[in-house]
Design a protein around this motif. Structure first.
Motif, PDB file in Angstrom:
ATOM      1  N   ALA A   1     -12.635  -1.434   4.048  1.00 37.20           N
ATOM      2  CA  ALA A   1     -13.863  -2.215   3.860  1.00 37.20           C
ATOM      3  C   ALA A   1     -14.161  -2.395   2.375  1.00 37.20           C
ATOM      4  CB  ALA A   1     -15.025  -1.514   4.544  1.00 37.20           C
ATOM      5  N   MET A   2     -14.639  -3.560   2.012  1.00 34.50           N
ATOM      6  CA  MET A   2     -15.064  -3.818   0.644  1.00 34.50           C
ATOM      7  C   MET A   2     -16.078  -4.956   0.628  1.00 34.50           C
ATOM      8  SD  MET A   2     -11.701  -5.717  -0.987  1.00 34.50           S
ATOM      9  CE  MET A   2     -10.702  -4.258  -0.760  1.00 34.50           C
ATOM     10  N   THR A   3     -16.825  -5.019  -0.446  1.00 32.65           N
ATOM     11  CA  THR A   3     -17.792  -6.102  -0.630  1.00 32.65           C
ATOM     12  C   THR A   3     -17.147  -7.193  -1.474  1.00 32.65           C
ATOM     13  OG1 THR A   3     -19.625  -4.530  -0.530  1.00 32.65           O
ATOM     14  CG2 THR A   3     -20.090  -6.691  -1.459  1.00 32.65           C
TER      15      THR A   3
ATOM     16  N   ALA B   1      -9.770  -5.786   3.847  1.00 32.95           N
ATOM     17  CA  ALA B   1      -8.493  -6.056   3.187  1.00 32.95           C
ATOM     18  C   ALA B   1      -7.363  -6.090   4.216  1.00 32.95           C
ATOM     19  CB  ALA B   1      -8.229  -4.983   2.141  1.00 32.95           C
ATOM     20  N   GLU B   2      -6.223  -6.498   3.771  1.00 33.18           N
ATOM     21  CA  GLU B   2      -5.052  -6.489   4.641  1.00 33.18           C
ATOM     22  C   GLU B   2      -4.672  -5.048   4.986  1.00 33.18           C
ATOM     23  OE1 GLU B   2      -1.854  -8.478   2.767  1.00 33.18           O
ATOM     24  OE2 GLU B   2      -2.939 -10.357   2.446  1.00 33.18           O
TER      25      GLU B   2
ATOM     26  N   LYS C   1       3.677  -5.702  -0.677  1.00 31.62           N
ATOM     27  CA  LYS C   1       2.655  -6.055  -1.653  1.00 31.62           C
ATOM     28  C   LYS C   1       1.268  -5.674  -1.087  1.00 31.62           C
ATOM     29  CE  LYS C   1       5.390  -8.066  -4.687  1.00 31.62           C
ATOM     30  NZ  LYS C   1       6.693  -7.954  -4.010  1.00 31.62           N
ATOM     31  N   ASN C   2       0.971  -4.393  -1.182  1.00 25.74           N
ATOM     32  CA  ASN C   2      -0.309  -3.913  -0.679  1.00 25.74           C
ATOM     33  C   ASN C   2      -1.437  -4.303  -1.636  1.00 25.74           C
ATOM     34  OD1 ASN C   2       0.325  -2.355   1.786  1.00 25.74           O
ATOM     35  ND2 ASN C   2       1.605  -1.170   0.377  1.00 25.74           N
TER      36      ASN C   2
ATOM     37  N   MET D   1      -7.278 -14.551  -3.839  1.00 24.61           N
ATOM     38  CA  MET D   1      -5.970 -14.010  -4.184  1.00 24.61           C
ATOM     39  C   MET D   1      -6.041 -12.484  -4.180  1.00 24.61           C
ATOM     40  SD  MET D   1      -4.405 -16.884  -4.731  1.00 24.61           S
ATOM     41  CE  MET D   1      -2.883 -16.408  -5.564  1.00 24.61           C
ATOM     42  N   LYS D   2      -4.908 -11.856  -3.960  1.00 24.89           N
ATOM     43  CA  LYS D   2      -4.850 -10.401  -4.012  1.00 24.89           C
ATOM     44  C   LYS D   2      -3.962  -9.952  -5.163  1.00 24.89           C
ATOM     45  CE  LYS D   2      -0.882  -9.553  -0.955  1.00 24.89           C
ATOM     46  NZ  LYS D   2      -0.388  -8.865   0.263  1.00 24.89           N
TER      47      LYS D   2
END
Length: 811
Positions: free
Chosen positions: A695-697, A738-739, A772-773, A793-794
């Motif tokens: 989880a993230m904002t 996130a993934e 590609k974490n 983008m990550k």
């Protein structure tokens, strides 16, 4: 009567509420009543279990009397105590410890006796034999929510940069999360890193990471044993909410001198140990250093001509011990460690001849003296006096000379915490099935939340501007009692009570913390349950951002009161197919009075006190299910762990007061670990980890509010000319996921016996299939054919990373 004296002492110095004294007297009376039932005419056998080659204490060794069907385990100093049944004089002791040959011997005693049992390592076993001695079946161990990783398993695991890390090993266990990519943080059952009580030789360590969490401060060469407690906490532990990581240093070889060294891509390290006086005293010194700054400084200086940059860290472990007599032993432990980032420029060719030096450093110091005393065959005492300190410092020095006007400047920021502690504890072995632990722990905390000094000098005239957040002292004292006993019906109980008193700024905070653990053996299945209340009297504030995390420890005060947790656990454990251990545990934990920064607040800047920048009275909740299937013996060993969990927080002024997922809430975590001994000289290991979305904002969308009239609106012009205000739209806190994270690591160890010792090459590959974490996400603006496009983008941190290290253990 010792119990009553302790309670009276606590009453005089700490307690102002009579009910705590009543509770303490009741418990002391019960313990004394249990003790009175024991016949003191029985023969008592006590002693130590040690390594035959080095005299190192073996912690957690199993000592079994096969004649009388009794047994016990050694404590944190290798000590044990057994009581023979009435009219019994003979016993057949079978002593076992994982990685050692069993020691089985018949004894005939006529009086109380103290013995020393020496075990021999089985490192020289032929490749077709089992690589480790069997330990007690999991269903016979009186343990709940306790994990221990033997050092031999740690040495086989793949490692990042050639550096073995005990904390990364525990991240592969159920109920433990790692946080971000490459981090050495421990997030145990929904807690944060500051909620872990991390002990090095029984002394708390505040900051355990190097390189921004890339590796931990624990040098495995100096480690004897480790143990992680996730729930069902014994009463001797307190002051944190979520877990206890107990790390014991090696005592040092008191028989012969030995040494070892290792060179890897990350660090180089060396260890020396040997006797001061053979068989009675020894020393151990271990040094580790990160080496890259020796390259980056000269390379950056050559590349720029006038600037250099470097980063390093180092650790030093020191251990001394001496056997004073058959009843007395003295220990001295010390740890010193620092991280340091440095940048220096010296532009003498410029017009102003500018020079600057920036330094940022943080680290720990720990010093402890311990005295073990054997009062009699039943009563073992240990007294610890210790000092521990964590501090963070950054400084910027500059100097210039423009048109003959000389200017100097110096800015320094300092923050830290120091503890002075005194901790006497006792273990009283009433019988083979009943023991009592009790003690006192008094700690004086000295907090330096923040101190900024700005110094400037122009033409010889100095100006000093100092801004300091008020330093604070706090006294934390705890008294605990704990009774462990087993009943013949297969029931074991651990009943404990801990009273803690915290005094700061003229205010006192009391905490009565009951601890209950129970286990019942039903056929070959052990059923466990526990409850524990914990209180934490210090808080951690951490800066946000993508750089190296900086930690600031602050005291609990009236505005930010001590945090508390209540944890319930229930589990089963059994052995299946003879060689496989299976355990399943569920837990439910609540946390009260947590704190965090207000939205957008930062620790830096001392215009206001830190407690004006925080949100208080946060509620936390975590619950989950943990599964572990483990094989510990044979050529192929390893484990499979799975965790299902939910982890939430709630603040009145965050997320509109609604419950939201904690930052490290992950529903599913899976770890697969395989160790395969290919031959006597070669072993292979692999680990695979998978975690669902973190989880993230994150802004769900954004738009541009132009600073021009609508008829002039052209998105490409806005991008190019910057004539717009960027507006980001957010949904609920931590609602972005996130993934999934997954990664495969492999490693090989190639060992060879040499005339002077053992050589080991380790080759490891981190992230074998180059996953590609995501490390973080960001917006990317693209303009094509006059049209603007915004993409999410990550950014990944670590691609596939091979590493190699060389080590040599001298005989």
């Amino acid at each position: 009567m010792v119990f009553l004296l302790l309670i009276q002492l606590a009453h005089k110095n700490l307690m102002k509420t009579n009910k705590y004294l009543v509770y303490g007297r009741i418990i002391a009376f019960v313990f004394l009543a249990i003790s009175a039932k024991t016949s003191f005419s029985q023969i008592k056998i006590s002693g130590y279990v040690i390594d035959k080659k080095t005299n190192e204490s073996l912690i957690g060794a199993h000592v079994c009397d096969n004649v009388n069907k009794n047994g016990t385990i050694t404590n944190g100093y290798g000590f044990f105590s057994l009581t023979l049944p009435n009219n019994s004089r003979q016993l057949k002791l079978n002593v076992s410890y994982i990685g050692y040959f069993n020691n089985e011997r018949n004894y005939n005693f006529i009086s109380d006796t103290t013995i020393t049992i020496k075990l021999e390592t089985n490192n020289v076993i032929k490749e077709v034999t089992v690589a480790a001695s069997k330990e007690l079946p999991i269903e016979q161990r009186n343990e709940i929510s306790i994990i221990s990783i033997p050092k031999r398993d740690l040495q086989m695991l793949p490692n990042l940069g050639g550096e073995r890390d005990i904390i990364k090993a525990y991240q592969l266990m159920p109920g433990v999360q790692s946080g971000t990519e490459g981090s050495s943080g421990l997030y145990v059952r929904g807690g944060s890193p500051d909620q872990n009580l991390i002990l090095l030789d029984d002394v708390p360590i505040y900051y355990v990471n190097h390189l921004g969490g890339f590796t931990s401060i624990f040098n495995d060469d100096a480690i004897n044993t480790t143990k992680l407690i996730k729930g069902g906490f014994p009463a001797q532990y307190g002051s944190r909410l979520s877990s206890v990581l107990d790390v014991k240093m090696k005592d040092g070889n008191s028989k012969d001198f030995s040494s070892a060294f290792s060179i890897g891509l990350l660090t180089s390290k060396v260890l020396f140990e040997g006797p001061i006086e053979k068989d009675t005293s020894s020393y151990l010194i271990s040094v580790r250093r990160f080496m890259y700054d020796l390259l980056t400084r000269p390379i950056s200086r050559l590349a720029t001509g006038n600037s250099s940059v470097g980063y390093t860290f180092w650790d030093v472990n020191v251990k001394l011990n001496r056997i004073m007599s058959a009843k007395d032993r003295l220990f001295f432990s010390a740890y010193f460690g620092d991280d340091k980032v440095g940048f220096k420029t010296n532009d003498k060719e410029s017009a102003d001849k500018y020079q600057a030096k920036y330094t940022e450093k943080w680290g720990n110091i720990m010093i402890a003296t311990k005295w073990n005393h054997l009062y009699n065959h039943r009563l073992f005492g240990n007294t610890i006096a210790s000092f521990t300190r964590y501090r963070y410092v950054n400084t910027l020095e500059s100097e210039s000379n423009t048109d003959g006007l000389a200017t100097k400047g110096n800015t320094e920021f300092f923050s830290g915490i120091s503890d002075v502690s005194f901790k006497p504890t006792w273990e009283y072995f009433i019988s083979n099935n009943t023991s009592i632990n009790f003690g006192v722990n008094s700690t004086y905390h000295f907090f330096k939340p923040g101190n900024v000094i700005n110094y400037s000098e122009q033409q010889g005239e100095a100006i000093i501007d100092q801004k300091q957040i008020k330093n604070l002292g706090a006294l934390e004292t705890a008294v605990y009692f704990e009774n462990q006993f087993k009943l013949n019906v297969g029931l074991s109980l651990n009943l404990g009570l801990r009273y803690a008193n915290y005094f700061v700024e003229g205010s006192q905070f009391h905490s009565l913390e009951p601890r209950i653990s129970a286990g019942y053996l039903f056929y070959k299945i052990r059923i466990n349950a526990s409850y524990a209340k914990m209180q934490q009297n210090i808080h951690l504030l951490t800066n946000s951002g993508l750089g190296i995390p900086v930690q600031f420890w602050v005291p609990a005060i009236k505005k930010a009161q001590p945090s508390a947790s209540h944890q319930f656990t229930f589990g089963i454990a059994t052995t299946i197919f003879n060689n496989y251990e299976f355990s399943a545990e569920s837990y439910y934990k609540t946390m009260d009075d947590l704190i965090c920064f207000k939205e957008g607040a930062s620790y830096f800047g001392t215009e206001s006190y830190w407690d004006d920048k925080i949100e208080t009275n946060e509620l936390g909740k975590s619950y989950g299910i943990e599964l572990l299937l483990q094989r510990k013996i044979g050529k192929v060993t390893g484990w499979i762990s799975y965790t299902w969990s939910k982890n939430t927080r709630q603040f009145n002024n965050i997320n509109n007061g609604e419950i939201y997922p904690f930052k490290y809430d992950r529903t599913h975590d899976i770890s697969l670990v395989l160790n395969y001994k290919l031959s006597k000289r070669v072993d292979f290991s692999a680990t695979w980890v998978y975690g669902t979305e973190q989880a993230m904002t994150f802004a769900t969308s954004k738009y541009y509010m132009p600073n021009i009239s609508l008829d002039e609106l052209n998105l490409q012009n806005i991008y190019n000319n910057g004539d717009a205000q960027e507006i980001e739209l957010y949904s609920k806190k931590n609602s972005f996921r996130a993934e999934p994270y997954h990664r495969l690591d492999i490693g090989f160890n190639f060992r060879k016996e040499k005339p002077r010792g053992t050589r080991t090459w380790n080759i490891s590959i981190y992230n074998l299939y180059n996953r590609k974490n995501p490390h973080y996400y960001y917006f990317s603006n693209n303009t094509t054919n006059g049209k603007g496009e915004v993409k999410i983008m990550k950014k990944s941190l670590f691609p596939i990373l091979p590493s190699i290290s060389y080590s040599f253990q001298f005989k």
